[in-house]
Design a protein around this motif. Structure first.
Motif, PDB file in Angstrom:
ATOM      1  N   THR A   1       1.217   6.504  11.138  1.00 57.39           N
ATOM      2  CA  THR A   1       1.370   5.311  10.300  1.00 57.39           C
ATOM      3  C   THR A   1       2.783   5.208   9.725  1.00 57.39           C
ATOM      4  O   THR A   1       3.256   4.120   9.457  1.00 57.39           O
ATOM      5  CB  THR A   1       0.356   5.318   9.149  1.00 57.39           C
ATOM      6  OG1 THR A   1       0.539   6.496   8.371  1.00 57.39           O
ATOM      7  CG2 THR A   1      -1.061   5.261   9.666  1.00 57.39           C
ATOM      8  N   PHE A   2       3.449   6.341   9.563  1.00 53.27           N
ATOM      9  CA  PHE A   2       4.806   6.306   9.028  1.00 53.27           C
ATOM     10  C   PHE A   2       5.797   5.752  10.044  1.00 53.27           C
ATOM     11  O   PHE A   2       6.738   5.054   9.691  1.00 53.27           O
ATOM     12  CB  PHE A   2       5.263   7.703   8.594  1.00 53.27           C
ATOM     13  CG  PHE A   2       4.489   8.248   7.445  1.00 53.27           C
ATOM     14  CD1 PHE A   2       4.389   7.552   6.254  1.00 53.27           C
ATOM     15  CD2 PHE A   2       3.845   9.462   7.539  1.00 53.27           C
ATOM     16  CE1 PHE A   2       3.680   8.048   5.192  1.00 53.27           C
ATOM     17  CE2 PHE A   2       3.133   9.979   6.476  1.00 53.27           C
ATOM     18  CZ  PHE A   2       3.048   9.267   5.302  1.00 53.27           C
ATOM     19  N   THR A   3       5.608   6.080  11.292  1.00 55.97           N
ATOM     20  CA  THR A   3       6.554   5.611  12.305  1.00 55.97           C
ATOM     21  C   THR A   3       6.364   4.133  12.608  1.00 55.97           C
ATOM     22  O   THR A   3       7.330   3.442  12.898  1.00 55.97           O
ATOM     23  CB  THR A   3       6.395   6.430  13.606  1.00 55.97           C
ATOM     24  OG1 THR A   3       5.047   6.320  14.056  1.00 55.97           O
ATOM     25  CG2 THR A   3       6.742   7.884  13.370  1.00 55.97           C
TER      26      THR A   3
ATOM     27  N   GLU B   1       5.321   1.733  10.505  1.00 57.30           N
ATOM     28  CA  GLU B   1       5.688   0.851   9.406  1.00 57.30           C
ATOM     29  C   GLU B   1       7.128   1.046   8.933  1.00 57.30           C
ATOM     30  O   GLU B   1       7.558   0.400   7.993  1.00 57.30           O
ATOM     31  CB  GLU B   1       4.724   1.075   8.242  1.00 57.30           C
ATOM     32  CG  GLU B   1       3.288   0.737   8.597  1.00 57.30           C
ATOM     33  CD  GLU B   1       2.311   1.150   7.520  1.00 57.30           C
ATOM     34  OE1 GLU B   1       2.764   1.582   6.439  1.00 57.30           O
ATOM     35  OE2 GLU B   1       1.111   1.050   7.746  1.00 57.30           O
ATOM     36  N   GLY B   2       7.862   1.952   9.536  1.00 60.46           N
ATOM     37  CA  GLY B   2       9.248   2.178   9.146  1.00 60.46           C
ATOM     38  C   GLY B   2       9.404   2.896   7.822  1.00 60.46           C
ATOM     39  O   GLY B   2      10.405   2.735   7.127  1.00 60.46           O
ATOM     40  N   ALA B   3       8.426   3.684   7.467  1.00 64.16           N
ATOM     41  CA  ALA B   3       8.466   4.376   6.173  1.00 64.16           C
ATOM     42  C   ALA B   3       9.482   5.510   6.157  1.00 64.16           C
ATOM     43  O   ALA B   3       9.938   5.916   5.095  1.00 64.16           O
ATOM     44  CB  ALA B   3       7.075   4.913   5.825  1.00 64.16           C
ATOM     45  N   TRP B   4       9.839   6.051   7.335  1.00 64.70           N
ATOM     46  CA  TRP B   4      10.806   7.143   7.364  1.00 64.70           C
ATOM     47  C   TRP B   4      12.162   6.688   6.821  1.00 64.70           C
ATOM     48  O   TRP B   4      12.781   7.388   6.022  1.00 64.70           O
ATOM     49  CB  TRP B   4      10.979   7.670   8.793  1.00 64.70           C
ATOM     50  CG  TRP B   4       9.813   8.471   9.270  1.00 64.70           C
ATOM     51  CD1 TRP B   4       8.908   8.098  10.212  1.00 64.70           C
ATOM     52  CD2 TRP B   4       9.416   9.766   8.824  1.00 64.70           C
ATOM     53  NE1 TRP B   4       7.978   9.078  10.376  1.00 64.70           N
ATOM     54  CE2 TRP B   4       8.260  10.119   9.548  1.00 64.70           C
ATOM     55  CE3 TRP B   4       9.927  10.660   7.904  1.00 64.70           C
ATOM     56  CZ2 TRP B   4       7.609  11.328   9.362  1.00 64.70           C
ATOM     57  CZ3 TRP B   4       9.268  11.877   7.718  1.00 64.70           C
ATOM     58  CH2 TRP B   4       8.132  12.198   8.442  1.00 64.70           C
ATOM     59  N   THR B   5      12.615   5.521   7.239  1.00 65.34           N
ATOM     60  CA  THR B   5      13.913   5.052   6.754  1.00 65.34           C
ATOM     61  C   THR B   5      13.866   4.738   5.274  1.00 65.34           C
ATOM     62  O   THR B   5      14.812   5.048   4.540  1.00 65.34           O
ATOM     63  CB  THR B   5      14.362   3.812   7.539  1.00 65.34           C
ATOM     64  OG1 THR B   5      13.340   2.827   7.468  1.00 65.34           O
ATOM     65  CG2 THR B   5      14.639   4.154   8.991  1.00 65.34           C
ATOM     66  N   ASP B   6      12.758   4.132   4.812  1.00 67.07           N
ATOM     67  CA  ASP B   6      12.631   3.860   3.384  1.00 67.07           C
ATOM     68  C   ASP B   6      12.642   5.165   2.585  1.00 67.07           C
ATOM     69  O   ASP B   6      13.266   5.256   1.530  1.00 67.07           O
ATOM     70  CB  ASP B   6      11.333   3.102   3.092  1.00 67.07           C
ATOM     71  CG  ASP B   6      11.325   1.709   3.692  1.00 67.07           C
ATOM     72  OD1 ASP B   6      12.414   1.227   4.053  1.00 67.07           O
ATOM     73  OD2 ASP B   6      10.223   1.130   3.809  1.00 67.07           O
ATOM     74  N   GLY B   7      11.944   6.176   3.091  1.00 71.67           N
ATOM     75  CA  GLY B   7      11.889   7.460   2.406  1.00 71.67           C
ATOM     76  C   GLY B   7      13.234   8.155   2.356  1.00 71.67           C
ATOM     77  O   GLY B   7      13.611   8.730   1.342  1.00 71.67           O
TER      78      GLY B   7
ATOM     79  N   LEU C   1      15.488   6.275  -0.117  1.00 70.43           N
ATOM     80  CA  LEU C   1      15.055   6.569  -1.488  1.00 70.43           C
ATOM     81  C   LEU C   1      15.447   7.985  -1.897  1.00 70.43           C
ATOM     82  O   LEU C   1      15.912   8.208  -3.025  1.00 70.43           O
ATOM     83  CB  LEU C   1      13.543   6.381  -1.601  1.00 70.43           C
ATOM     84  CG  LEU C   1      12.936   6.559  -2.980  1.00 70.43           C
ATOM     85  CD1 LEU C   1      13.526   5.546  -3.959  1.00 70.43           C
ATOM     86  CD2 LEU C   1      11.431   6.420  -2.922  1.00 70.43           C
TER      87      LEU C   1
END
Length: 137
Positions: A77-79, A81-87, A90
């Motif tokens: 789910t992280f890959t 939704e692009g959560a890795w770049t947001d994380g 941050l």
């Protein structure tokens, strides 16, 4: 081995309080918490050993709980939704911008030397190197 046996009666008593309270349709967790607060300052033989045993047991419980919690999160789910770049963005902001600003504001009124004030808010270079090596691999 004797040290471990000294902590066992207190754990079994906690289970007994939890079980009896639950059978009586009460909150077992709250009962164990209140019993711990009431008995926490009582003078007891081998109190340091009992506290050491419970500290180790609590640490082991935290490791197990967070490991199980981590296993319940699907990584795909992280890959998607692009959560890795947001994380990563941050984390860099927190380490390089927000943390130094907050620490500078908090340490400013304290009676520290100029070198202590200057070096405390800056992020540790070893931590940043580890972060970037993990983030890019």
């Amino acid at each position: 081995m004797r040290r471990l046996q000294r902590g066992k009666p207190s754990v079994s008593r906690a289970f007994a309080v939890y079980g009896l309270t639950t059978v009586a349709h009460g909150s077992g967790f709250l009962a164990v918490f209140v019993a711990g607060v009431l008995l926490g300052d009582v003078r007891a033989p081998y109190k340091k050993e009992i506290e050491r045993f419970h500290t180790a047991l609590g640490s082991l419980g935290e490791v197990v709980a967070f490991t199980l919690l981590g296993l319940t999160v699907p990584l795909w789910t992280f890959t998607m939704e692009g959560a890795w770049t947001d994380g990563i963005v941050l984390a860099v902001l927190l380490a390089c911008v927000i943390r130094p600003l907050v620490l500078t504001a908090l340490l400013w009124p304290m009676d520290l030397s100029r070198g202590e004030k200057r070096s405390s808010p800056s992020p540790d270079s070893r931590v940043l190197c580890r972060f970037f090596s993990v983030a890019t691999s």
